[in-house]
Design a protein around this motif. Structure first.
Motif, PDB file in Angstrom:
ATOM      1  N   GLY A  83      -2.329   7.774   0.165  1.00 12.68           N
ATOM      2  CA  GLY A  83      -1.819   8.469  -0.993  1.00 12.68           C
ATOM      3  C   GLY A  83      -1.019   7.557  -2.017  1.00 12.68           C
ATOM      4  N   PHE A  84      -0.906   6.244  -1.916  1.00 19.77           N
ATOM      5  CA  PHE A  84      -0.195   5.320  -2.711  1.00 19.77           C
ATOM      6  C   PHE A  84      -1.100   5.191  -4.191  1.00 19.77           C
ATOM      7  CE2 PHE A  84       1.698   3.727   1.310  1.00 19.77           C
ATOM      8  CZ  PHE A  84       2.896   4.265   1.231  1.00 19.77           C
ATOM      9  N   GLY A  85      -2.115   5.510  -4.221  1.00 19.85           N
ATOM     10  CA  GLY A  85      -2.936   5.371  -5.276  1.00 19.85           C
ATOM     11  C   GLY A  85      -3.687   3.983  -5.621  1.00 19.85           C
ATOM     12  N   THR A  86      -2.626   3.014  -5.520  1.00 19.08           N
ATOM     13  CA  THR A  86      -3.326   1.559  -5.957  1.00 19.08           C
ATOM     14  C   THR A  86      -2.868   0.770  -4.798  1.00 19.08           C
ATOM     15  OG1 THR A  86      -1.240   0.854  -7.166  1.00 19.08           O
ATOM     16  CG2 THR A  86      -3.174   2.008  -8.175  1.00 19.08           C
ATOM     17  N   SER A  87      -3.387  -0.300  -4.568  1.00 17.07           N
ATOM     18  CA  SER A  87      -2.763  -1.340  -3.504  1.00 17.07           C
ATOM     19  C   SER A  87      -1.547  -1.934  -3.973  1.00 17.07           C
ATOM     20  CB  SER A  87      -3.829  -2.449  -3.284  1.00 17.07           C
ATOM     21  OG  SER A  87      -4.211  -3.104  -4.425  1.00 17.07           O
ATOM     22  N   GLN A  88      -1.298  -2.216  -5.350  1.00 15.67           N
ATOM     23  CA  GLN A  88      -0.076  -2.682  -5.585  1.00 15.67           C
ATOM     24  C   GLN A  88       1.216  -1.813  -5.061  1.00 15.67           C
ATOM     25  OE1 GLN A  88       0.473  -3.480  -9.925  1.00 15.67           O
ATOM     26  NE2 GLN A  88       2.281  -4.370  -9.799  1.00 15.67           N
ATOM     27  N   SER A  89       0.857  -0.435  -5.630  1.00 14.00           N
ATOM     28  CA  SER A  89       2.172   0.641  -5.066  1.00 14.00           C
ATOM     29  C   SER A  89       2.203   0.308  -3.555  1.00 14.00           C
ATOM     30  CB  SER A  89       1.361   1.948  -5.567  1.00 14.00           C
ATOM     31  OG  SER A  89       2.520   2.799  -4.875  1.00 14.00           O
ATOM     32  N   MET A  90       1.156   0.527  -2.740  1.00 12.24           N
ATOM     33  CA  MET A  90       1.407   0.503  -1.173  1.00 12.24           C
ATOM     34  C   MET A  90       1.867  -0.893  -0.984  1.00 12.24           C
ATOM     35  SD  MET A  90      -1.692   0.414   1.644  1.00 12.24           S
ATOM     36  CE  MET A  90      -2.622  -1.198   1.119  1.00 12.24           C
ATOM     37  N   ARG A  91       1.680  -2.112  -1.487  1.00 13.47           N
ATOM     38  CA  ARG A  91       2.260  -3.353  -1.242  1.00 13.47           C
ATOM     39  C   ARG A  91       3.791  -3.158  -1.508  1.00 13.47           C
ATOM     40  NH1 ARG A  91       0.823  -9.081  -1.278  1.00 13.47           N
ATOM     41  NH2 ARG A  91       2.785 -10.248  -1.548  1.00 13.47           N
ATOM     42  N   GLN A  92       4.324  -2.528  -2.558  1.00  7.78           N
ATOM     43  CA  GLN A  92       5.837  -2.490  -2.575  1.00  7.78           C
ATOM     44  C   GLN A  92       6.178  -1.401  -1.951  1.00  7.78           C
ATOM     45  OE1 GLN A  92       5.454  -0.855  -6.747  1.00  7.78           O
ATOM     46  NE2 GLN A  92       5.334  -3.127  -7.812  1.00  7.78           N
ATOM     47  N   HIS A  93       5.586  -0.475  -1.341  1.00 11.43           N
ATOM     48  CA  HIS A  93       6.518   0.317  -0.374  1.00 11.43           C
ATOM     49  C   HIS A  93       6.326  -0.152   0.839  1.00 11.43           C
ATOM     50  CE1 HIS A  93       5.696   3.557  -3.761  1.00 11.43           C
ATOM     51  NE2 HIS A  93       6.884   4.186  -3.116  1.00 11.43           N
ATOM     52  N   LEU A  94       5.265  -0.920   1.518  1.00 12.58           N
ATOM     53  CA  LEU A  94       5.523  -1.346   2.677  1.00 12.58           C
ATOM     54  C   LEU A  94       6.342  -2.651   2.641  1.00 12.58           C
ATOM     55  CD1 LEU A  94       3.000   0.414   3.330  1.00 12.58           C
ATOM     56  CD2 LEU A  94       2.094  -1.683   4.669  1.00 12.58           C
ATOM     57  N   GLN A  95       6.570  -3.605   1.581  1.00 10.24           N
ATOM     58  CA  GLN A  95       7.400  -4.531   1.649  1.00 10.24           C
ATOM     59  C   GLN A  95       8.822  -4.072   1.529  1.00 10.24           C
ATOM     60  OE1 GLN A  95       6.347  -8.159   0.841  1.00 10.24           O
ATOM     61  NE2 GLN A  95       8.149  -8.369   1.935  1.00 10.24           N
ATOM     62  N   GLN A  96       9.108  -2.943   1.355  1.00 13.97           N
ATOM     63  CA  GLN A  96      10.511  -2.364   1.154  1.00 13.97           C
ATOM     64  C   GLN A  96      10.941  -1.796   2.521  1.00 13.97           C
ATOM     65  OE1 GLN A  96      11.203   0.699  -1.873  1.00 13.97           O
ATOM     66  NE2 GLN A  96      13.337   0.736  -1.593  1.00 13.97           N
TER      67      GLN A  96
END
Length: 331
Positions: free
Chosen positions: A299-312
């Protein structure tokens, strides 16, 4: 090193306290003991000492260990490491050293490098060696440690902290990360990587303790927002609006948000992000889906968005997380 210069291994004293964890006691011996230079010489001399005369030291297991050295050995160490113990007594409960332990630590020469593994940090803090300095410990002890030693700058998210002459690690296996870091700092990447290869561990782990902490949430069937949460969990791969979740409970957005916080302890948006992070973790560990596909399914939409959320959330990228946790069955 000049030909006329005498080679001397760096001396590492491991302080064995009653109630110690055998695994953590063995980490410095296994890792520093493996480090060799290009001529095959041991770069470290590792020895175990007690705060008492040489003899038996109780562990948290059903056996004891024999410490061949007394506290006087601390005086000749270049580095002193304090592994975890479950029987620290007033050190853990009151933040003060026993007379026996204080006398032993007083033998350490000025300028000696100090390090701790897990709850061994309590000893360094009680000795005043961490006042005003950053430190870490096992995440489950971090709050207690901070209350006991308010002058220490506790960071519970990292695997270890290097503050120059004082280093601290998180719990258990984070002691491995700390020892490899110290070897890398002392003798470079090649030596540390050689030790890692021979001990069959990664030379460096990405991220911090956050990726290892399970965060279970309240059982949904027991709460008034249960239906909304169950509905959302079935649709993590879809866009989910707060008003849609509130509609599942026939509540206004304001009432739903208030009740959700009362039951779960966080906002609906924070909860939804956590569930998507957990879904991404599961997919990264157990499937061969591409990063874009995992991002869509979670449900993050893009891999960039997922990367930001997992990193955080975890302190680690999706690629690094998959590399660490991928199960053997899916390789």
């Amino acid at each position: 090193m000049a030909a006329s210069e005498t080679f001397r291994a760096h001396r590492v004293a491991v302080l064995a306290l009653d109630g110690l964890l055998p695994f953590e006691l063995g980490i410095p011996h296994r890792f520093f003991g493996r480090a060799r230079d290009e001529r095959g010489r041991h770069l470290y001399e590792v020895f175990t000492c007690s705060v008492r005369s040489p003899g038996e030291v109780e562990t948290d297991a059903d056996f004891s260990i024999h410490a061949p050295h007394g506290p006087e050995a601390l005086a000749r160490a270049d580095t002193v490491i304090v592994p975890a113990s479950y029987e620290l007594g007033p050190v853990y409960e009151e933040g003060r050293l026993t007379g026996e332990l204080a006398a032993a630590l007083a033998l350490i020469r000025p300028g000696t490098r100090l390090a701790s593994i897990c709850t061994g940090v309590y000893v360094l803090a009680a000795a005043g060696r961490l006042d005003g300095r950053p430190a870490t410990t096992h995440w489950s002890h971090a709050d207690h440690f901070q209350r006991m030693f308010p002058r220490v700058k506790v960071d519970a998210d990292v695997l270890f902290i290097d503050d120059g002459d004082v280093l601290t690690s998180a719990g258990v296996a984070a002691g491995i990360d700390l020892c490899l870091h110290m070897i890398r700092r002392d003798h470079g990447t090649a030596v540390a990587n050689d030790v890692a290869r021979h001990t069959v561990v990664p030379p460096y782990r990405d991220g911090g303790q956050a990726q290892y902490i399970a965060r279970p949430l309240p059982e949904p069937q027991l709460a008034t927002t249960a239906a909304a949460r169950a509905w959302a969990l079935r649709r993590l791969h879809e866009p989910i609006q707060l008003r849609d979740m509130a509609g599942q409970e026939a509540m206004s957005v304001r009432t739903f948000t208030r009740r959700f916080r009362e039951e779960v302890g966080i906002s609906p948006g924070q909860w939804l992000t956590r569930q998507r992070v957990e879904r991404a973790r599961q997919l990264l560990e157990s499937t061969d889906l591409s990063m874009d596909q995992v991002a869509q399914e979670a449900g993050f939409g893009t891999s960039q968005s997922m990367r930001q959320h997992l990193q955080q959330a975890l302190g680690v990228t999706p690629t690094a997380y998959r590399r660490t946790f991928r199960t053997l069955a899916t390789r």
